[in-house]
Write a protein that holds these residues in place. Structure first.
Motif, mmCIF file in Angstrom:
data_model
loop_
_atom_site.group_PDB
_atom_site.id
_atom_site.type_symbol
_atom_site.label_atom_id
_atom_site.label_comp_id
_atom_site.label_asym_id
_atom_site.label_seq_id
_atom_site.Cartn_x
_atom_site.Cartn_y
_atom_site.Cartn_z
ATOM 1 N N ARG A 83 81.696 22.414 103.767
ATOM 2 C CA ARG A 83 81.392 21.387 104.783
ATOM 3 C C ARG A 83 80.416 20.351 104.241
ATOM 4 N N LEU A 84 79.415 20.804 103.479
ATOM 5 C CA LEU A 84 78.482 19.851 102.869
ATOM 6 C C LEU A 84 79.229 18.923 101.910
ATOM 7 N N GLU A 85 80.080 19.513 101.100
ATOM 8 C CA GLU A 85 80.845 18.713 100.151
ATOM 9 C C GLU A 85 81.723 17.693 100.871
ATOM 10 N N ILE A 86 82.395 18.146 101.898
ATOM 11 C CA ILE A 86 83.294 17.247 102.642
ATOM 12 C C ILE A 86 82.502 16.127 103.312
ATOM 13 N N SER A 87 81.367 16.450 103.911
ATOM 14 C CA SER A 87 80.590 15.407 104.592
ATOM 15 C C SER A 87 80.043 14.395 103.594
ATOM 16 N N PHE A 88 79.610 14.874 102.406
ATOM 17 C CA PHE A 88 79.135 13.936 101.396
ATOM 18 C C PHE A 88 80.288 13.064 100.895
ATOM 19 N N GLU A 89 81.429 13.667 100.641
ATOM 20 C CA GLU A 89 82.587 12.908 100.170
ATOM 21 C C GLU A 89 82.979 11.827 101.174
ATOM 22 N N ALA A 90 82.923 12.160 102.455
ATOM 23 C CA ALA A 90 83.254 11.171 103.489
ATOM 24 C C ALA A 90 82.235 10.028 103.490
ATOM 25 N N PHE A 91 80.947 10.381 103.394
ATOM 26 C CA PHE A 91 79.895 9.366 103.341
ATOM 27 C C PHE A 91 80.112 8.459 102.129
ATOM 28 N N HIS A 92 80.335 9.076 100.987
ATOM 29 C CA HIS A 92 80.532 8.322 99.753
ATOM 30 C C HIS A 92 81.748 7.409 99.857
ATOM 31 N N GLU A 93 82.840 7.932 100.332
ATOM 32 C CA GLU A 93 84.073 7.155 100.462
ATOM 33 C C GLU A 93 83.870 5.940 101.366
ATOM 34 N N PHE A 94 83.132 6.132 102.450
ATOM 35 C CA PHE A 94 82.926 5.043 103.404
ATOM 36 C C PHE A 94 82.075 3.918 102.805
ATOM 37 N N HIS A 95 81.030 4.276 102.048
ATOM 38 C CA HIS A 95 80.072 3.275 101.579
ATOM 39 C C HIS A 95 80.255 2.817 100.135
ATOM 40 N N ALA A 96 80.944 3.564 99.311
ATOM 41 C CA ALA A 96 80.957 3.325 97.859
ATOM 42 C C ALA A 96 81.295 1.889 97.475
ATOM 43 N N ARG A 97 82.400 1.373 97.942
ATOM 44 C CA ARG A 97 82.821 0.025 97.562
ATOM 45 C C ARG A 97 81.832 -1.032 98.061
ATOM 46 N N LYS A 98 81.340 -0.852 99.265
ATOM 47 C CA LYS A 98 80.445 -1.850 99.861
ATOM 48 C C LYS A 98 79.073 -1.851 99.183
ATOM 49 N N TRP A 99 78.556 -0.667 98.897
ATOM 50 C CA TRP A 99 77.253 -0.615 98.245
ATOM 51 C C TRP A 99 77.335 -1.103 96.810
ATOM 52 N N LEU A 100 78.455 -0.854 96.153
ATOM 53 C CA LEU A 100 78.640 -1.375 94.802
ATOM 54 C C LEU A 100 78.644 -2.901 94.834
#
Length: 194
Positions: free
Chosen positions: A21-38
């Protein structure tokens, strides 16, 4: 990226494998923000490779401490603070001023507003230029206009990142737009609304 979710356990006991669950929640957070924060990092650093390394370091730090991050009152706001700290450190390590970065980011905002409002803002580059009033926006107003008009976050998401209500985000955007209009000599147009 999620391999770093192991946190050191107290008392010298080897760290446990993070829950899925921790892995999945982090992956979701990362997926949502990765392109925008880059994109945000690229706009501010002016260095594509530097921006990529910077955002990777941010996500690694967040992944390494994800269980702690999830305990924060606002995950988005906490993570944004970590991100902004990494950007400030990048400027320090690279001998760059944050004012130059803000100017570059606001130039991108000006381009977006020009595309959106056409001729009504055609004077923006001529009259404000890179050293005009836009470069003197307070950091919060600058973040709001960059996140809204260039990065494309909603007002609610910006509010979550900055840990403020969406009405405050709208207020920051409105004040920033008014400042831009004032730099244009008081011209009025739809870009001044809301």
């Amino acid at each position: 990226m999620t391999g770093g979710l192991d946190l050191p356990a107290a008392g010298g006991v080897p760290p446990r494998r993070p829950s899925r669950r921790l892995e999945i929640s982090f992956e979701a957070f990362h997926e949502f923000h990765a392109r925008k924060w880059l994109e945000y990092a690229r706009l501010h650093t002016g260095d594509a490779l530097g921006a990529e390394k910077l955002t990777q370091a941010v996500y690694q730090q967040l992944a390494d401490h994800w269980a702690h991050v999830l305990l924060q009152p606002s995950v988005d706001s906490y993570a944004w603070t970590v991100f902004k700290e990494h950007i400030a450190e990048w400027f320090l390590n690279n001998g760059r001023s944050t004012a130059a970065a803000q100017t570059a980011a606001l130039t991108a905002v000006a381009r977006v507003l020009l595309r959106k409002y056409g001729q009504q803002l055609a004077l923006l580059d001529d009259r404000t230029g890179p050293r005009g009033g836009m470069s003197r926006l307070p950091e919060r107003q600058c973040d709001v206009v960059v996140l809204r008009f260039v990065i494309g976050y909603s007002e609610d998401r910006i509010g979550a990142l900055l840990n403020v209500d969406a009405t405050v985000v709208r207020s920051h955007a409105r004040h920033a737009k008014r400042r831009i209009v004032a730099e244009l000599g008081g011209a009025r147009g739809p870009y001044e609304e809301g």
